[in-house]
Design an enzyme around this catalytic site. Structure first.
Site, PDB file in Angstrom:
ATOM      1  CD1 TRP A   1      38.115  44.477  43.728  1.00  0.00           C
ATOM      2  CD2 TRP A   1      40.337  44.990  43.234  1.00  0.00           C
ATOM      3  NE1 TRP A   1      38.892  43.311  43.421  1.00  0.00           N
ATOM      4  CE2 TRP A   1      40.157  43.757  43.136  1.00  0.00           C
ATOM      5  CE3 TRP A   1      41.524  45.778  42.932  1.00  0.00           C
ATOM      6  CZ2 TRP A   1      41.157  43.021  42.668  1.00  0.00           C
ATOM      7  CZ3 TRP A   1      42.533  44.886  42.714  1.00  0.00           C
ATOM      8  CH2 TRP A   1      42.291  43.282  42.192  1.00  0.00           C
TER       9      TRP A   1
ATOM     10  CG  HIS B   1      39.083  41.635  47.064  1.00  0.00           C
ATOM     11  ND1 HIS B   1      39.976  41.687  46.316  1.00  0.00           N
ATOM     12  CD2 HIS B   1      39.681  42.493  48.237  1.00  0.00           C
ATOM     13  CE1 HIS B   1      41.087  42.372  46.769  1.00  0.00           C
ATOM     14  NE2 HIS B   1      41.005  42.836  47.893  1.00  0.00           N
TER      15      HIS B   1
ATOM     16  NE  ARG C   1      34.228  43.890  43.853  1.00  0.00           N
ATOM     17  CZ  ARG C   1      34.868  42.971  43.117  1.00  0.00           C
ATOM     18  NH1 ARG C   1      34.562  42.773  42.067  1.00  0.00           N
ATOM     19  NH2 ARG C   1      35.640  41.990  43.858  1.00  0.00           N
TER      20      ARG C   1
ATOM     21  CD  GLN D   1      34.653  38.594  45.895  1.00  0.00           C
ATOM     22  OE1 GLN D   1      35.596  38.773  46.882  1.00  0.00           O
ATOM     23  NE2 GLN D   1      34.882  38.803  44.583  1.00  0.00           N
TER      24      GLN D   1
ATOM     25  CB  VAL E   1      47.407  35.400  42.201  1.00  0.00           C
ATOM     26  CG1 VAL E   1      46.569  34.762  43.276  1.00  0.00           C
ATOM     27  CG2 VAL E   1      46.328  35.863  40.903  1.00  0.00           C
TER      28      VAL E   1
ATOM     29  CB  ALA F   1      44.375  32.883  46.579  1.00  0.00           C
TER      30      ALA F   1
HETATM   31  N1  PHE Z   1      39.609  39.036  45.061  1.00  0.00           N
HETATM   32  C1  PHE Z   1      39.488  38.830  43.366  1.00  0.00           C
HETATM   33  C2  PHE Z   1      38.336  39.641  43.062  1.00  0.00           C
HETATM   34  O1  PHE Z   1      37.393  39.998  43.907  1.00  0.00           O
HETATM   35  C3  PHE Z   1      39.303  37.367  43.027  1.00  0.00           C
HETATM   36  C4  PHE Z   1      40.484  36.559  43.161  1.00  0.00           C
HETATM   37  C5  PHE Z   1      40.745  35.892  44.569  1.00  0.00           C
HETATM   38  C6  PHE Z   1      41.576  36.401  42.264  1.00  0.00           C
HETATM   39  C7  PHE Z   1      41.898  35.110  44.813  1.00  0.00           C
HETATM   40  C8  PHE Z   1      42.701  35.718  42.626  1.00  0.00           C
HETATM   41  C9  PHE Z   1      42.886  35.044  44.081  1.00  0.00           C
HETATM   42  O2  PHE Z   1      38.409  40.025  41.982  1.00  0.00           O
END
Ligand code: PHE
Length: 347
Positions: free
Chosen positions: A158, A174, A200, A214, A257, A311
């Site tokens: 990120w 995010h 970002r 998002q 995750v 998620a």
């Molecule tokens: N937060 C991740 C991203 O911005 C996306 C994501 C959210 C992936 C929740 C898995 C679970 O790239």
């Protein structure tokens, strides 16, 4: 000059000047020059004492008469000029009540806002509550709680805007930091979606912006499985893009995750055959997802032996692009009304 000659001289001077005075400012200056404390008439009357005694009565009477005469002339001129000024102002301000009206310009909600509203409705029907979180976030929630420790290379994924020098405060990269915030505040079961802006630090091009939106989703309960995740996202895709849509889940890595996936919908525009919008692949990638990592559950005080969850994070501009065939993400924040008006809907 005798006193009488001086009086006549002042009168001629004053009346000529008054005739030439064309504006209210002019006659204010005129009054100062002739009748004011240092004006000609005042100075003349003040000088009476130095005249020979035999001239004083005539000069006094004559001087006072001149003062009265000039004052009257000034008042008449002042009244005339004021009336003229009022007339001119009224003429300039005139409103033509017979002119046709200008139609008011109605605003419309932004395509990104429309998409957020629509997603919130779809997820509300699936039992998810919509909540919002801060855009200026702590590194703790943006990274630490999400199983992304300091100095771990995963942080580089990120491209972060840091707000302070030690790097403790960031613009959230995010919407996932709301996972930790929500779970800390709530006992399971949890079902929330979190729309919002994320930032970002990356070069802009047709598919990258430094600010985007998002929609985070989070569900935690005793018996949540990957099947619930797939069913939820498939249902969302059908609601958004039509009942024929197919979804695709492929392995991907996100520290928060396990297992992690990226998920895609078959392209609604070409039906999977390949076109400009899906760049010939037949699939449109919508975001990342997965089962909430046990370390994340532990970090917020949930027992991973009892609870499990899923998620996901959707790119909202991306969804709006797919639906409308927009091929440059920069259009959304570009402030071009010709672009935005295409999304106006009847209220
Ligand atoms: N937060 C991740 C991203 O911005 C996306 C994501 C959210 C992936 C929740 C898995 C679970 O790239």
């Amino acid at each position: 000059m005798t006193a009488q000659e001086t009086i006549d001289y002042i009168r001629t001077l004053a009346m000529t000047a008054l005739d030439g005075a064309g504006s209210l400012e002019d006659i204010v200056a005129w009054e100062r020059a002739f009748l004011g404390a240092k004006g000609e008439v005042t100075l003349f009357l003040r000088g009476l004492a130095s005249l020979p005694a035999d001239q004083r009565p005539i000069a006094g009477r004559g001087g006072n008469a001149l003062k009265t005469e000039l004052t009257a002339a000034w008042e008449a001129r002042h009244a005339a000029l004021s009336a003229g000024a009022l007339d001119r102002r009224l003429a300039g301000d005139a409103i033509d009540v017979t002119l046709p009206g200008r139609p008011p310009i109605f605003g419309a909600s932004h395509p990104v806002s429309q998409m957020i509203d629509e997603l919130s409705e779809i997820f509300a029907l699936l039992g998810f509550q919509t909540v919002f979180g801060p855009e200026i976030e702590t590194a703790h929630y943006n990274f630490d709680v999400l199983n992304i420790p300091k100095d771990h290379p995963a942080r580089d994924v990120w491209d972060t805007f840091y707000v302070d020098l030690p790097g403790e405060i960031v613009l959230r990269t995010h919407t996932s930091p709301m996972q930790g915030r929500v779970m800390e505040q709530t006992e399971p079961p949890v079902r929330v979606v979190v729309p919002g802006r994320v930032y970002r630090y990356e070069a802009q091009d047709a598919s990258h912006e430094w600010m985007l939106h998002q929609l985070e989703g989070l569900a935690v309960d005793r018996t949540i499985t990957m099947a619930d995740l797939k069913g939820t996202l498939a249902e969302m895709a059908r609601q958004l893009f039509g009942s024929e849509r197919k979804t695709r889940f492929r392995c991907d890595f996100f520290p928060f995750v396990e297992p992690g996936v990226d998920f895609a919908v078959d392209c609604a525009i070409c039906g999977g055959a390949g076109c400009r919008v899906c760049k010939g692949t037949g699939w449109l990638e919508m975001g990342g997802a997965g089962m909430v990592h046990p370390n994340v559950l532990r970090a917020v005080g949930y027992d991973p032996d009892i609870y499990s969850g899923f998620a996901f994070g959707l790119g909202i501009e991306r969804l709006a692009m797919m639906r409308s065939g927009v091929d440059d993400v920069r259009a959304f924040a570009g402030n071009d009304l010709r672009f935005l008006r295409q999304f106006a809907r009847a209220a």
